[in-house]
Design an enzyme around this catalytic site. Structure first.
Site, PDB file in Angstrom:
ATOM      1  N   PRO A  11       0.643  -1.065   0.128  1.00 15.78           N
ATOM      2  CA  PRO A  11       0.293   0.000   0.015  1.00 15.78           C
ATOM      3  C   PRO A  11       0.631   1.295   0.074  1.00 15.78           C
ATOM      4  O   PRO A  11       1.705   1.321   0.579  1.00 15.78           O
ATOM      5  CB  PRO A  11      -0.763  -0.092   1.316  1.00 15.78           C
ATOM      6  CG  PRO A  11      -0.021  -0.884   2.116  1.00 15.78           C
ATOM      7  CD  PRO A  11       0.499  -2.110   1.181  1.00 15.78           C
ATOM      8  N   ASN A  12       0.453   2.189  -0.738  1.00 10.29           N
ATOM      9  CA  ASN A  12       0.871   3.583  -0.921  1.00 10.29           C
ATOM     10  C   ASN A  12       2.166   3.622  -1.615  1.00 10.29           C
ATOM     11  O   ASN A  12       2.526   4.745  -2.040  1.00 10.29           O
ATOM     12  CB  ASN A  12       0.964   4.232   0.676  1.00 10.29           C
ATOM     13  CG  ASN A  12      -0.270   4.236   1.348  1.00 10.29           C
ATOM     14  OD1 ASN A  12      -1.287   4.826   0.668  1.00 10.29           O
ATOM     15  ND2 ASN A  12      -0.285   3.578   2.702  1.00 10.29           N
ATOM     16  N   ARG A  19       5.058  11.087  -2.327  1.00 11.98           N
ATOM     17  CA  ARG A  19       4.991  10.756  -0.949  1.00 11.98           C
ATOM     18  C   ARG A  19       5.795  10.793  -0.192  1.00 11.98           C
ATOM     19  O   ARG A  19       6.773  10.253  -0.513  1.00 11.98           O
ATOM     20  CB  ARG A  19       4.242   9.405  -1.005  1.00 11.98           C
ATOM     21  CG  ARG A  19       4.219   8.968   0.474  1.00 11.98           C
ATOM     22  CD  ARG A  19       4.114   7.276   0.201  1.00 11.98           C
ATOM     23  NE  ARG A  19       3.923   6.691   1.647  1.00 11.98           N
ATOM     24  CZ  ARG A  19       4.238   5.568   2.102  1.00 11.98           C
ATOM     25  NH1 ARG A  19       4.564   4.530   1.396  1.00 11.98           N
ATOM     26  NH2 ARG A  19       3.998   5.068   3.333  1.00 11.98           N
ATOM     27  N   TYR A  24      11.303   8.829   1.272  1.00  9.68           N
ATOM     28  CA  TYR A  24      11.179   7.623   0.095  1.00  9.68           C
ATOM     29  C   TYR A  24      11.837   8.081  -1.217  1.00  9.68           C
ATOM     30  O   TYR A  24      12.013   7.218  -2.026  1.00  9.68           O
ATOM     31  CB  TYR A  24       9.575   7.331  -0.012  1.00  9.68           C
ATOM     32  CG  TYR A  24       9.192   6.764   1.294  1.00  9.68           C
ATOM     33  CD1 TYR A  24       9.412   5.477   1.531  1.00  9.68           C
ATOM     34  CD2 TYR A  24       8.000   7.428   1.781  1.00  9.68           C
ATOM     35  CE1 TYR A  24       8.921   4.995   3.036  1.00  9.68           C
ATOM     36  CE2 TYR A  24       7.297   6.789   2.981  1.00  9.68           C
ATOM     37  CZ  TYR A  24       7.648   5.654   3.461  1.00  9.68           C
ATOM     38  OH  TYR A  24       7.256   5.164   4.637  1.00  9.68           O
ATOM     39  N   ASN A  75       8.054  -5.539  -1.182  1.00  8.48           N
ATOM     40  CA  ASN A  75       8.113  -4.423  -0.125  1.00  8.48           C
ATOM     41  C   ASN A  75       6.545  -4.428   0.255  1.00  8.48           C
ATOM     42  O   ASN A  75       5.626  -3.874  -0.398  1.00  8.48           O
ATOM     43  CB  ASN A  75       8.424  -3.341  -0.880  1.00  8.48           C
ATOM     44  CG  ASN A  75       8.447  -2.139   0.069  1.00  8.48           C
ATOM     45  OD1 ASN A  75       7.891  -2.071   1.279  1.00  8.48           O
ATOM     46  ND2 ASN A  75       9.018  -1.163  -0.356  1.00  8.48           N
ATOM     47  N   ALA A  78       3.402  -0.987   4.628  1.00 11.88           N
ATOM     48  CA  ALA A  78       2.936  -0.759   6.185  1.00 11.88           C
ATOM     49  C   ALA A  78       2.321  -2.421   6.794  1.00 11.88           C
ATOM     50  O   ALA A  78       2.369  -2.685   7.847  1.00 11.88           O
ATOM     51  CB  ALA A  78       1.676  -0.059   6.178  1.00 11.88           C
ATOM     52  N   GLU A  99      12.925  -9.504   1.188  1.00 15.83           N
ATOM     53  CA  GLU A  99      12.185  -8.279   1.852  1.00 15.83           C
ATOM     54  C   GLU A  99      13.139  -7.150   1.474  1.00 15.83           C
ATOM     55  O   GLU A  99      14.171  -7.034   1.889  1.00 15.83           O
ATOM     56  CB  GLU A  99      11.890  -8.534   3.446  1.00 15.83           C
ATOM     57  CG  GLU A  99      11.152  -7.406   3.817  1.00 15.83           C
ATOM     58  CD  GLU A  99      10.899  -7.445   5.392  1.00 15.83           C
ATOM     59  OE1 GLU A  99      11.407  -8.199   5.950  1.00 15.83           O
ATOM     60  OE2 GLU A  99      10.065  -6.650   6.076  1.00 15.83           O
ATOM     61  N   HIS A 101      12.877  -2.423   1.896  1.00 19.36           N
ATOM     62  CA  HIS A 101      12.167  -1.367   2.311  1.00 19.36           C
ATOM     63  C   HIS A 101      13.041  -0.287   1.706  1.00 19.36           C
ATOM     64  O   HIS A 101      14.306  -0.309   2.041  1.00 19.36           O
ATOM     65  CB  HIS A 101      12.027  -1.310   3.799  1.00 19.36           C
ATOM     66  CG  HIS A 101      11.088  -2.192   4.360  1.00 19.36           C
ATOM     67  ND1 HIS A 101       9.771  -2.200   4.607  1.00 19.36           N
ATOM     68  CD2 HIS A 101      11.401  -3.518   5.214  1.00 19.36           C
ATOM     69  CE1 HIS A 101       9.073  -3.358   4.907  1.00 19.36           C
ATOM     70  NE2 HIS A 101      10.124  -3.995   5.403  1.00 19.36           N
ATOM     71  N   ARG A 108      13.328   4.709  12.175  1.00 19.00           N
ATOM     72  CA  ARG A 108      12.207   5.338  12.103  1.00 19.00           C
ATOM     73  C   ARG A 108      11.152   4.854  13.490  1.00 19.00           C
ATOM     74  O   ARG A 108      11.882   4.675  14.453  1.00 19.00           O
ATOM     75  CB  ARG A 108      11.512   4.925  10.883  1.00 19.00           C
ATOM     76  CG  ARG A 108      12.324   5.372   9.739  1.00 19.00           C
ATOM     77  CD  ARG A 108      11.416   5.179   8.458  1.00 19.00           C
ATOM     78  NE  ARG A 108      10.242   6.013   8.459  1.00 19.00           N
ATOM     79  CZ  ARG A 108       9.134   5.614   7.507  1.00 19.00           C
ATOM     80  NH1 ARG A 108       9.359   4.903   6.561  1.00 19.00           N
ATOM     81  NH2 ARG A 108       8.384   6.527   7.580  1.00 19.00           N
TER      82      ARG A 108
HETATM   83  C1  DQA Z   1       8.352   1.232   3.630  1.00 22.86           C
HETATM   84  C2  DQA Z   1       8.458   1.334   4.946  1.00 22.86           C
HETATM   85  C3  DQA Z   1       7.220   1.086   5.900  1.00 22.86           C
HETATM   86  O1  DQA Z   1       7.129   1.361   7.210  1.00 22.86           O
HETATM   87  C4  DQA Z   1       5.962   1.903   5.301  1.00 22.86           C
HETATM   88  O2  DQA Z   1       4.892   1.733   5.772  1.00 22.86           O
HETATM   89  C5  DQA Z   1       5.850   2.112   3.733  1.00 22.86           C
HETATM   90  C6  DQA Z   1       7.118   1.995   3.027  1.00 22.86           C
HETATM   91  C7  DQA Z   1       9.483   1.536   2.957  1.00 22.86           C
HETATM   92  O3  DQA Z   1       9.922   0.935   1.829  1.00 22.86           O
HETATM   93  O4  DQA Z   1      10.461   2.130   3.342  1.00 22.86           O
HETATM   94  O5  DQA Z   1       4.809   2.255   2.963  1.00 22.86           O
HETATM   95  O6  DQA Z   1       8.122  -0.205   3.158  1.00 22.86           O
END
Ligand code: DQA
Length: 145
Positions: A11-12, A19, A24, A75, A78, A99, A101, A108
């Protein structure tokens, strides 16, 4: 037939570029997709790169990757910190999972320090921005070979 790597984004991540760019970065997900596809191709893999905001769709795609893919880069955004359902879907995948990120989740908020995904991943890359996906591809190609 070339082997295939699924690259699944949660998501997002469709909002990358606009964003919270201080966290990011300014690359869009489409720009990242092109780089990852090119890199995987150079390693001899087909790339199935997707993004969804839906937990259930992500679970369906993880199951599909387990059936049809040779490895998985994820990835889960959240959902990494919240979803036992995604952890269980990944636990059922017998192919290697990495995985990723973009941000350093350990630098964080405390609620980002734990990831359910990490329990079932062969490795975790975080804090290196889009480069993390390329490093994950390199690692996967070793694990698949
Ligand atoms: C994320 C880190 C997560 O904590 C966050 O909720 C994201 C992006 C990252 O790529 O840094 O949406 O996965």
């Amino acid at each position: 037939m070339p082997k295939s790597v699924y690259v699944l984004n949660g998501p997002n991540l469709n909002l990358l570029g606009q964003r919270e760019p201080e966290i990011y970065g300014r690359d869009t997900l489409d720009e990242i997709r092109l780089r990852v596809e090119k890199h995987l191709k150079s390693l001899g893999f087909n790339c199935e790169f997707r993004q969804t905001n839906s937990e259930s769709e992500l679970i369906d795609w993880i199951q599909e990757a387990g059936q049809n893919g040779d490895g998985l880069i994820i990835n889960a955004a959240a959902y990494s910190h919240t979803s036992i359902a995604i952890r269980d879907a990944l636990g059922a995948v017998s192919k290697p999972v990495i995985e990723v990120h973009l941000s350093n989740i350990f630098a964080r908020e405390e609620y980002r320090h734990h990831s359910f995904v990490s329990e079932v991943a062969a490795g975790v890359i975080c804090g290196l921005g889009p480069q993390g996906y390329l490093l994950a591809a390199d690692a996967l190609s070793e694990l698949i070979a």
